[in-house]
Write a protein that holds these residues in place. Structure first.
Motif, short mmCIF file in Angstrom:
data_model
loop_
_atom_site.label_atom_id
_atom_site.label_comp_id
_atom_site.label_asym_id
_atom_site.label_seq_id
_atom_site.Cartn_x
_atom_site.Cartn_y
_atom_site.Cartn_z
N ASN A 118 0.82 -1.22 0.00
CA ASN A 118 0.00 0.00 0.00
C ASN A 118 0.85 1.27 0.00
OD1 ASN A 118 -3.03 -0.78 0.38
ND2 ASN A 118 -1.92 -2.14 1.76
N ASN A 119 2.17 1.09 -0.26
CA ASN A 119 3.10 2.23 -0.33
C ASN A 119 3.09 3.07 0.94
OD1 ASN A 119 3.98 1.71 -3.03
ND2 ASN A 119 2.07 2.61 -3.80
N GLU A 120 2.99 2.42 2.09
CA GLU A 120 3.02 3.10 3.37
C GLU A 120 4.38 2.88 4.02
OE1 GLU A 120 0.75 5.00 4.09
OE2 GLU A 120 -1.20 4.27 3.42
N SER A 121 5.11 3.98 4.23
CA SER A 121 6.44 3.83 4.83
C SER A 121 6.84 5.02 5.70
CB SER A 121 7.49 3.64 3.73
OG SER A 121 7.50 4.76 2.85
N GLN A 122 6.12 6.13 5.58
CA GLN A 122 6.48 7.33 6.33
C GLN A 122 5.85 7.29 7.72
OE1 GLN A 122 8.71 9.53 5.10
NE2 GLN A 122 8.84 8.11 3.38
N PHE A 123 6.52 6.58 8.63
CA PHE A 123 5.98 6.42 9.98
C PHE A 123 6.72 7.32 10.97
CE2 PHE A 123 5.07 1.96 8.32
CZ PHE A 123 3.77 2.29 7.97
N GLN A 124 6.01 7.69 12.03
CA GLN A 124 6.56 8.60 13.04
C GLN A 124 7.06 7.84 14.26
OE1 GLN A 124 6.81 11.71 12.34
NE2 GLN A 124 5.37 11.99 10.64
N ALA A 125 8.20 8.29 14.76
CA ALA A 125 8.71 7.70 15.99
C ALA A 125 7.87 8.19 17.17
CB ALA A 125 10.17 8.10 16.18
N GLY A 126 7.93 7.46 18.26
CA GLY A 126 7.19 7.88 19.45
C GLY A 126 6.78 6.71 20.31
N THR A 127 6.09 7.05 21.38
CA THR A 127 5.55 6.04 22.29
C THR A 127 4.05 5.91 22.03
OG1 THR A 127 7.21 6.57 23.97
CG2 THR A 127 5.25 5.36 24.69
N TYR A 128 3.61 4.72 21.69
CA TYR A 128 2.21 4.49 21.33
C TYR A 128 1.55 3.53 22.32
CZ TYR A 128 3.48 6.44 16.76
OH TYR A 128 3.90 7.27 15.75
N ASN A 129 0.32 3.83 22.67
CA ASN A 129 -0.49 2.90 23.46
C ASN A 129 -1.47 2.24 22.50
OD1 ASN A 129 0.70 3.46 25.96
ND2 ASN A 129 -0.55 5.28 26.23
N LEU A 130 -1.10 1.09 21.99
CA LEU A 130 -1.87 0.38 20.97
C LEU A 130 -2.65 -0.77 21.60
CD1 LEU A 130 0.99 0.25 18.31
CD2 LEU A 130 -0.78 2.01 18.57
N THR A 131 -3.55 -1.36 20.82
CA THR A 131 -4.34 -2.48 21.32
C THR A 131 -4.38 -3.59 20.27
OG1 THR A 131 -6.48 -1.77 20.41
CG2 THR A 131 -5.82 -0.82 22.53
N LYS A 132 -4.69 -4.80 20.73
CA LYS A 132 -4.83 -5.94 19.83
C LYS A 132 -6.07 -5.80 18.96
CE LYS A 132 -2.42 -9.36 22.70
NZ LYS A 132 -2.51 -10.67 23.36
N SER A 133 -7.00 -4.94 19.36
CA SER A 133 -8.25 -4.77 18.61
C SER A 133 -8.07 -3.86 17.40
CB SER A 133 -9.34 -4.21 19.52
OG SER A 133 -8.97 -2.93 20.00
N MET A 134 -6.91 -3.26 17.23
CA MET A 134 -6.66 -2.37 16.11
C MET A 134 -6.31 -3.17 14.86
SD MET A 134 -4.46 0.65 18.03
CE MET A 134 -4.46 1.76 16.62
N THR A 135 -6.90 -2.81 13.73
CA THR A 135 -6.60 -3.47 12.47
C THR A 135 -5.28 -2.93 11.92
OG1 THR A 135 -7.73 -1.79 11.13
CG2 THR A 135 -9.07 -3.61 11.99
N PRO A 136 -4.68 -3.63 10.95
CA PRO A 136 -3.45 -3.11 10.34
C PRO A 136 -3.62 -1.71 9.77
CG PRO A 136 -3.69 -5.42 9.80
CD PRO A 136 -4.96 -5.01 10.51
N ASP A 137 -4.79 -1.44 9.17
CA ASP A 137 -5.02 -0.10 8.63
C ASP A 137 -5.03 0.95 9.73
OD1 ASP A 137 -5.17 -0.78 5.92
OD2 ASP A 137 -7.27 -1.32 6.08
N GLU A 138 -5.62 0.63 10.87
CA GLU A 138 -5.64 1.56 12.00
C GLU A 138 -4.25 1.75 12.57
OE1 GLU A 138 -10.17 0.88 13.73
OE2 GLU A 138 -8.53 -0.39 14.45
#
Length: 375
Positions: A100-120
């Motif tokens: 999907n040509n997605e590569s520009q990601f930001q560094a940081g501390t994230y509070n993520l969950t298992k309920s998040m989809t790859p798109d999210e």
């Protein structure tokens, strides 16, 4: 005619015919078997990949903290997400993002969950924000000092101004920021002439917070990450010019406090560059106010005499460090100033700046646009 009576040539022909039939059967059965195995493997891979493109556990909303270091590539990010248990398979996430040509990601501390989809997850990593509704947002305007930022924090949280300022100025906090952001916060902030080590390093922006009562550490780290995100793109430029991030933020902070309009920053930057090149003092009033440690509607002549390393009337070059938190426009203006011969400028009572390359014209502008003189 019996088999024994058949000519040898005919017997050989029939034998080859039987062998060919047998070979065809073996090839057919083998092909069917391989095809079946291939279809089975394909089906297994299909459902495995399909499962990998869904949320790991749609019912699990518990937060998992994931730290994405500055400079992390897609491979490392995918691995960290898998290790944290946010995704099932790092390879699937990696190739899905690449597809999907997605590569520009930001560094940081994230509070993520298992309920998040790859798109999210991708959306969160692209924006530097967790893809969910914040409890509240806090806006830090451009041009504020650490003290003033502390006042904003006090109005928006349970943290007092004194608690905020004390934490930011704590040597342990400074050391930690240097450890977390080695390309941004360097030994320069420990210059003994600097009044507040992290002045100018807390980026002004509107920040979302996902807890009702974030800690002072979380708030400071959020703003520091904002600085890292906005300054990192200029690291190569700074290296090519033999300059540092501290120099950039210091220069940009002067523009932030002097500019009265977005378009003026490039012209003011050219004035400062021209003065530095001519070995002239910058003579910018905001540095005097910072040296005095107080806000005044106008700077008096006697104020210009204050003996302080931040006073650019008494000292040539940039001050020891930033005098406020510069925004993106001021940072950009430092790296891309206007091409002028201006050496002087002043703002009239309506906030409009007037530029000139001669002191004589500057005096004319002063008499024309400013009512009264400094005492």
């Amino acid at each position: 005619m019996t088999e024994q009576q058949k000519p040898t040539e005919q017997l050989n022909f029939e034998l080859r015919k039987k062998e060919a039939k047998t070979v065809r059967k073996v090839v057919t059965y083998t092909a069917i078997a391989l095809l079946s195995i291939g279809l089975l493997i394909s089906a297994i891979l299909f459902f495995y990949v399909k499962g990998g493109l869904k949320a790991y556990d749609a019912k699990d909303d518990s937060e998992i903290t994931v730290e994405i270091p500055i400079g992390s590539g897609l491979t490392l990010i995918s691995k960290k997400l898998e290790e944290a248990g946010v995704i099932k398979d790092a390879r699937i996430f990696k190739y899905y993002a690449k597809f999907n040509n997605e590569s520009q990601f930001q560094a940081g501390t994230y509070n993520l969950t298992k309920s998040m989809t790859p798109d999210e997850l991708i959306e969160s990593l692209k924006t530097g924000k967790v893809y969910r509704t914040p409890v509240f947002t806090m806006t830090i305007p451009e041009g504020l000092t650490i003290e003033q930022i502390g006042e904003v924090v006090e109005k928006n949280t349970t943290i007092t101004k004194d608690e905020f300022v004390s934490y930011v100025n704590n040597p342990e906090t400074v050391d930690r920021m240097m450890e977390l952001y080695p390309n941004i916060v360097t030994e320069e902030v420990k210059n003994e002439q600097i009044r507040t080590p992290l002045e100018g390093y807390l980026f002004p922006a509107t920040y979302p917070f996902y807890e009702e009562n974030p800690t002072v550490e979380e708030i400071v780290l959020t703003m520091m990450e904002g600085t890292a995100m906005n300054v990192t793109p200029y690291l190569d430029y700074l290296e090519s010019k033999g300059k540092t991030v501290h120099w950039l933020l210091t220069f940009a902070s002067l523009l932030e406090r002097e500019a009265t309009a977005a378009a003026d920053r490039e012209s003011i930057a050219s004035v400062f560059y021209n003065r530095l090149e001519a070995d002239m003092p910058l003579q910018t009033d905001p540095t005097v106010l910072y040296a005095l440690g107080e806000h005044k509607d106008r700077v008096l002549y006697k104020d210009l005499e204050v003996q302080n390393p931040y006073n650019t009337y008494q000292n040539k070059g940039l001050p020891p460090g930033p005098i406020a938190a510069p925004g993106r426009s001021s940072i950009e203006a430092v790296t891309d100033p206007a091409d002028t011969n201006y050496l002087y400028f002043l703002a009239d009572k309506d906030g409009n700046n007037h530029f000139t390359d001669s002191y004589e014209q500057h005096l004319i502008n002063r008499d024309k646009y400013i009512t009264g003189t400094k005492e």
